[in-house]
Design an enzyme around this catalytic site. Structure first.
Site, PDB file in Angstrom:
ATOM      1  N   GLY A   1     -10.325  -0.378  -2.048  1.00 29.80           N
ATOM      2  CA  GLY A   1     -11.479  -0.762  -2.859  1.00 29.80           C
ATOM      3  C   GLY A   1     -12.531   0.320  -3.025  1.00 29.80           C
TER       4      GLY A   1
ATOM      5  N   ASN B   1      -7.262   5.920  -1.723  1.00 26.34           N
ATOM      6  CA  ASN B   1      -6.086   6.359  -2.473  1.00 26.34           C
ATOM      7  C   ASN B   1      -6.346   6.356  -3.980  1.00 26.34           C
ATOM      8  OD1 ASN B   1      -3.546   7.056  -3.368  1.00 26.34           O
ATOM      9  ND2 ASN B   1      -2.653   5.055  -3.022  1.00 26.34           N
ATOM     10  N   THR B   2      -6.527   5.159  -4.559  1.00 25.89           N
ATOM     11  CA  THR B   2      -6.619   5.064  -6.026  1.00 25.89           C
ATOM     12  C   THR B   2      -7.690   5.984  -6.605  1.00 25.89           C
ATOM     13  OG1 THR B   2      -5.868   2.776  -5.943  1.00 25.89           O
ATOM     14  CG2 THR B   2      -6.979   3.474  -7.959  1.00 25.89           C
TER      15      THR B   2
ATOM     16  N   LYS C   1       1.206   1.512   9.285  1.00 22.62           N
ATOM     17  CA  LYS C   1       0.157   0.666   8.696  1.00 22.62           C
ATOM     18  C   LYS C   1       0.818  -0.649   8.273  1.00 22.62           C
ATOM     19  CE  LYS C   1      -2.739   0.102   4.643  1.00 22.62           C
ATOM     20  NZ  LYS C   1      -3.163   0.653   3.359  1.00 22.62           N
TER      21      LYS C   1
END
Lengths: 377, 253
Positions: free
Chosen positions: B182, B203-204, B94
């Site tokens: 996001g 992810n977050t 990535k």
């Protein structure tokens, strides 16, 4: 415009008068705006640092915690300092390495530095902070370049906390493998700066103030700055450090900026702090900085007690030093358990826990200790 | 099925390894979410530290997607990619080139340059970019395996701030579109999939949830629902009412 010009604009600012006039409503309005990058302006920072904001610590903490989790997750970076020389030509009235302080000075050889590096790396530490006093004749560029090159074999990140240098010198150290630069202004109030730095190269306020800018231009990917709390009026100093950090963030968008909150600890030959920053003031400063700059790194050193450091994890801190020795060769070369050498520390450590113990505390607090978070490939 | 380069995946939820309270939470999250591909920042990989090595917490069945986090230029991204491959992380990469440390927005030009080089070298390149139909076309020509426009800044949980632009990329891109960064809620992941995205990377929102495994499961279901909604041929919305018994129906009787 350099930060020197900005700092000059605030030299006559009536901090005490402004802080006295801040109301609960002002604090509430600033707090309500917090939550996005660049949402808070300089006056909001002042409001959050004001005495009135002391009554808002809990809502500030809740918001700061949310922002920190959002941008950094539940992680805490770890690093350790390594002192390689305590020769110094400065006369800082508050420092144990002051040129007038009488103690046997030491500079590590490259072999000794390697022994220290091995010992620290064996603890699991991958980010090292290398420190010297300000004595370029004793620690010339070749020596520093060799040190940095050697350390890149043991550590993924080599940060420097040395004397201010010209841009070209920093370029050489970046090429040797250094990636981060720490330089504390110690005190932003110019008159006071002069009085506590009466002699030596450090007496040049502007040269020191502009050091992070030279470092950024030279290629460091991360800058760490801060005042030394205890010299100047803490709220004004915290404000100046905050706007300095924001200036650097805007001027050098590819650089990671962080702030530290060192508080003066007793040292040999040092002066007593003129202004005490108590624990509540420390926390308020940290929270105000976090709300002002959500992406800001916040470093907590072993100057602070174990009990206090454990609490700060939940309030926005992002990096901790661990297992620190603040004397030259403190990990192996001059370890009293191995030799009979006397050791002279730059400041007293309060959190004396080992790297393993700090790691365990971080895990028990529900956070992940991060040993490696950077590498020059 | 989602095909990226030489591999086909049944899950359209990509996950990440950053921001977890503990690395030990990663494996249960992967199991609960069914995610078959996970990003890992090479800058956090430390093969010399067994317990701290993040790779040891990822099951072999999951495809590693090393990212070039920390790279400021194409040159740095290329170097990181080559090291990742040499370190045994596989051929997926990535590309993440970021020059703005406040918002962590990707730098499209450097990303394109890195993609060209790495695709030529046989990498399966997944570039993280600002949402723009031109960059999507250029990345296709450069040999990328997908295009990964951001929904909103990394870690913001702000959702699909770039929705209109992402929709245009979905409409025009010849590459699979993976909405990256996001997405903060399962409903937002479902919306991206419903719009026609081929996959999402989260992810977050998962890593910082109170229960990351449960969050992973919720996102997996949302992604599956969104995909089904995309495929089922939902009728479009309209401003006015539409009578079930039209006034002119008698003319057809």
């Amino acid at each position: 415009m350099s930060f020197f010009e900005i700092a000059n604009q605030y030299q006559d600012f009536d901090f005490a008068g402004y802080f006295d006039g801040v109301t609960d409503r002002d604090v509430g309005a600033s707090l309500a705006k917090a939550g996005e990058i660049n949402r808070l302006n300089e006056y909001d920072l002042l409001n959050l640092l004001s005495p009135a904001a002391a009554g808002f610590l809990e809502p500030m903490a809740q918001k700061a915690r949310t922002l920190t989790l959002q941008y950094f997750g539940r992680t805490i970076g770890l690093y350790a300092p390594m002192y390689i020389s305590d020769f110094c030509s400065n006369h800082c009235t508050y420092c144990g390495f002051n040129a007038k302080t009488g103690f046997p000075r030491t500079k590590l050889s490259l072999e000794e530095i390697e022994a220290e590096a091995k010992a620290i790396a064996d603890l699991g530490i991958r980010h090292i902070l290398v420190l010297t006093g300000e004595a370029p004749a004793k620690t010339p560029m070749d020596y520093l370049e060799d040190t940095v090159s050697l350390l890149t074999r043991y550590f993924s990140s080599v940060a420097l906390e040395m004397f201010p240098m010209e841009e070209e010198a920093y370029r050489r150290l970046c090429r040797a493998g250094a990636d981060s630069l720490t330089v504390y202004q110690e005190v932003y109030e110019q008159g006071l700066y002069k009085s506590v730095h009466p002699k030596g190269p450090k007496s040049d306020y502007a040269f020191r103030l502009l050091t992070p800018e030279r470092g950024a231009r030279a290629g460091f990917r991360a800058l760490n700055i801060g005042p030394l709390f205890g010299i100047g009026e803490p709220k004004a100093e915290a404000f100046m450090a905050g706007i300095h950090a924001r200036y650097l963030e805007r001027e050098f968008p590819d650089v990671e900026v962080s702030l530290s909150l060192p508080r003066m600890n007793p040292v040999d030959g040092g002066m007593a702090p003129a202004h005490l920053l108590d624990d509540a003031g420390f926390v308020q400063t940290m929270l105000a900085w976090r709300l002002f700059m959500p992406r800001l790194g916040i470093n907590i050193s072993t100057r602070e007690s174990a009990q206090f450091r454990d609490r700060l994890i939940h309030l926005g801190a992002t990096r901790y030093s661990a297992g620190s020795k603040t004397d030259v060769g403190g990990y192996t070369v001059r370890n009293p358990e191995r030799t009979n050498c006397d050791t002279t520390v730059q400041f007293d450590i309060t959190d004396t826990r080992s790297v393993d113990q700090v790691t365990q505390m971080i895990r028990e607090s529900g956070y992940q200790p991060v040993f490696k978070d950077w590498e020059i490939f | 099925m989602l095909t990226l380069g030489p591999k086909t995946f049944s899950s359209r939820l990509l996950t990440g390894t950053g921001k977890f309270a503990s690395k030990t939470l990663i494996a249960p999250m992967l199991e609960a979410s069914g995610s078959q591909m996970i990003t890992v920042a090479l800058r956090r990989v430390d093969p010399g530290a067994d317990q701290e090595n993040i790779l040891s917490h990822i099951p072999d069945t999951v495809t590693l997607l090393p990212n070039t986090s920390g790279a400021r230029t194409a040159e740095e991204a290329v170097r990181i990619a080559r090291i990742a491959r040499a370190a045994g992380c596989g051929d997926f990469i990535k590309i993440e080139v970021i020059q703005d440390m406040q918002y962590l927005l990707p730098e499209n030009y450097e990303t394109l340059k890195a993609t060209e080089i790495l695709a030529r070298e046989g990498f399966t390149v997944l570039p993280y970019v600002m949402a723009d139909i031109n960059i999507a076309r250029q990345l296709h020509d450069a040999g990328a395996a997908a295009v990964m426009p951001l929904g909103a800044p990394i870690g913001s949980n702000a959702g699909l701030e770039m929705k209109a632009m992402i929709r245009r990329i979905i409409d025009t891109s010849k590459l699979p579109v993976i909405v990256d960064a996001g997405i903060g809620k399962p409903s937002q992941a479902a919306e991206a999939m419903e719009m026609g995205a081929d996959a999402v990377l989260v992810n977050t929102a998962i890593a910082t949830a109170q229960d990351p495994a449960l969050a992973g499961r919720a996102f997996a279901k949302a992604v599956a629902a969104g995909r089904m909604a995309c495929l089922c041929g939902l009728a479009g919305a309209q401003a006015g009412a539409s009578a079930s018994s039209p006034l002119t129906g008698f003319l057809r009787n």
